[in-house]
Scaffold this motif. Structure first.
Motif, mmCIF file in Angstrom:
data_model
loop_
_atom_site.group_PDB
_atom_site.id
_atom_site.type_symbol
_atom_site.label_atom_id
_atom_site.label_comp_id
_atom_site.label_asym_id
_atom_site.label_seq_id
_atom_site.Cartn_x
_atom_site.Cartn_y
_atom_site.Cartn_z
ATOM 1 N N SER A 134 93.839 14.552 80.756
ATOM 2 C CA SER A 134 93.158 15.689 80.138
ATOM 3 C C SER A 134 93.064 16.856 81.122
ATOM 4 C CB SER A 134 91.740 15.296 79.711
ATOM 5 O OG SER A 134 91.765 14.271 78.742
ATOM 6 N N LEU A 135 92.971 18.038 80.565
ATOM 7 C CA LEU A 135 92.728 19.260 81.331
ATOM 8 C C LEU A 135 91.841 20.166 80.491
ATOM 9 C CD1 LEU A 135 96.155 20.448 82.850
ATOM 10 C CD2 LEU A 135 94.125 19.746 84.138
ATOM 11 N N ARG A 136 91.052 21.001 81.172
ATOM 12 C CA ARG A 136 90.295 22.015 80.460
ATOM 13 C C ARG A 136 90.657 23.380 81.031
ATOM 14 N NH1 ARG A 136 83.820 23.265 79.784
ATOM 15 N NH2 ARG A 136 84.058 23.987 81.944
ATOM 16 N N LEU A 137 91.179 24.228 80.167
ATOM 17 C CA LEU A 137 91.483 25.601 80.547
ATOM 18 C C LEU A 137 90.290 26.494 80.238
ATOM 19 C CD1 LEU A 137 95.131 25.987 79.176
ATOM 20 C CD2 LEU A 137 94.362 25.058 81.368
ATOM 21 N N SER A 138 90.095 27.485 81.088
ATOM 22 C CA SER A 138 89.048 28.463 80.870
ATOM 23 C C SER A 138 89.656 29.853 80.830
ATOM 24 C CB SER A 138 88.005 28.413 81.995
ATOM 25 O OG SER A 138 87.377 27.153 82.048
ATOM 26 N N CYS A 139 89.044 30.719 80.041
ATOM 27 C CA CYS A 139 89.476 32.112 79.973
ATOM 28 C C CYS A 139 88.218 32.968 80.035
ATOM 29 C CB CYS A 139 90.241 32.381 78.688
ATOM 30 S SG CYS A 139 90.662 34.117 78.448
ATOM 31 N N ALA A 140 88.052 33.647 81.164
ATOM 32 C CA ALA A 140 86.893 34.499 81.352
ATOM 33 C C ALA A 140 87.251 35.930 80.991
ATOM 34 C CB ALA A 140 86.429 34.427 82.802
ATOM 35 N N ALA A 141 86.487 36.503 80.080
ATOM 36 C CA ALA A 141 86.706 37.885 79.658
ATOM 37 C C ALA A 141 85.727 38.812 80.364
ATOM 38 C CB ALA A 141 86.535 37.999 78.146
ATOM 39 N N SER A 142 86.189 40.031 80.646
ATOM 40 C CA SER A 142 85.312 40.998 81.317
ATOM 41 C C SER A 142 84.163 41.406 80.402
ATOM 42 C CB SER A 142 86.112 42.215 81.763
ATOM 43 O OG SER A 142 86.792 42.800 80.657
ATOM 44 N N THR A 143 84.388 41.314 79.092
ATOM 45 C CA THR A 143 83.342 41.588 78.119
ATOM 46 C C THR A 143 83.701 40.932 76.798
ATOM 47 O OG1 THR A 143 82.147 43.287 76.886
ATOM 48 C CG2 THR A 143 84.427 43.773 77.449
ATOM 49 N N PHE A 144 82.681 40.523 76.055
ATOM 50 C CA PHE A 144 82.880 40.015 74.698
ATOM 51 C C PHE A 144 82.403 41.041 73.672
ATOM 52 C CE2 PHE A 144 84.834 36.287 75.434
ATOM 53 C CZ PHE A 144 84.329 35.086 74.928
ATOM 54 N N PHE A 145 81.922 42.176 74.161
ATOM 55 C CA PHE A 145 81.252 43.133 73.289
ATOM 56 C C PHE A 145 82.109 43.548 72.104
ATOM 57 C CE2 PHE A 145 78.294 46.212 71.992
ATOM 58 C CZ PHE A 145 78.976 47.370 71.656
ATOM 59 N N SER A 146 83.388 43.804 72.355
ATOM 60 C CA SER A 146 84.255 44.321 71.303
ATOM 61 C C SER A 146 85.238 43.268 70.769
ATOM 62 C CB SER A 146 85.039 45.517 71.820
ATOM 63 O OG SER A 146 85.755 45.165 72.985
ATOM 64 N N VAL A 147 85.024 42.011 71.151
ATOM 65 C CA VAL A 147 85.963 40.956 70.778
ATOM 66 C C VAL A 147 85.678 40.430 69.375
ATOM 67 C CG1 VAL A 147 86.629 38.577 71.288
ATOM 68 C CG2 VAL A 147 86.471 40.250 73.129
ATOM 69 N N TYR A 148 86.708 40.320 68.556
ATOM 70 C CA TYR A 148 86.584 39.720 67.236
ATOM 71 C C TYR A 148 86.970 38.249 67.267
ATOM 72 C CZ TYR A 148 85.648 44.225 65.197
ATOM 73 O OH TYR A 148 85.064 45.408 64.882
ATOM 74 N N TYR A 149 88.102 37.955 67.878
ATOM 75 C CA TYR A 149 88.473 36.558 68.040
ATOM 76 C C TYR A 149 89.333 36.397 69.273
ATOM 77 C CZ TYR A 149 92.517 38.122 65.170
ATOM 78 O OH TYR A 149 93.586 38.802 64.640
ATOM 79 N N MET A 150 89.444 35.176 69.723
ATOM 80 C CA MET A 150 90.246 34.850 70.897
ATOM 81 C C MET A 150 91.161 33.681 70.577
ATOM 82 S SD MET A 150 87.643 35.416 74.062
ATOM 83 C CE MET A 150 89.018 35.587 75.209
#
Length: 126
Positions: free
Chosen positions: A17-33
């Motif tokens: 198993s592995l867990r990937l992470s994705c850190a965004a500079s902001t979620f303020f304007s995010v609709y989906y990822m």
């Protein structure tokens, strides 16, 4: 402008198993990822997506039951938990986000995403 930084890739054995992470500079304007991957010599393909607000998810058939996408809105981070990895999961994995208005919770089309991370390599050996 949204910056995305992936981490967590590596080389593992089949079944691991592995867990990937994705850190965004902001979620303020995010609709989906979403998570996409590009196997060696192949086109980029959809893996999973999640709505920032509702948490609704979508998966490619090839990863259903093995991969889980989740988000932590407080940390501006999306995760991809990958279990029972197979050699065919070997690819560069990319995180992406859509910040342009949409009434959809997610999309499997790469053209619907307007920000992308730099990618992280996942190698699964048999």
């Amino acid at each position: 402008q949204v910056q995305l930084v992936e981490s967590g890739g590596g080389s593992v054995q089949a079944g691991d198993s592995l867990r990937l992470s994705c850190a965004a500079s902001t979620f303020f304007s995010v609709y989906y990822m979403g998570w996409f991957r590009q196997p060696p010599g192949k086109e980029r393909e959809f893996v999973a997506a999640i709505s920032r607000r509702s948490g609704d998810t979508s998966y490619a058939d090839s990863v259903k039951g093995r991969f889980t996408i989740s988000r932590d809105n407080a940390r501006n981070t999306v995760y991809l938990q990958m279990n029972s990895l197979r050699p065919e999961d070997t690819a560069v994995y990319y995180c992406a986000t859509r910040t342009v208005y949409t009434d959809r919770s997610y999309s499997p089309r790469s053209s619907d995403y307007n920000y992308w991370g730099q990618g992280t390599q996942v190698t699964v050996s048999s």
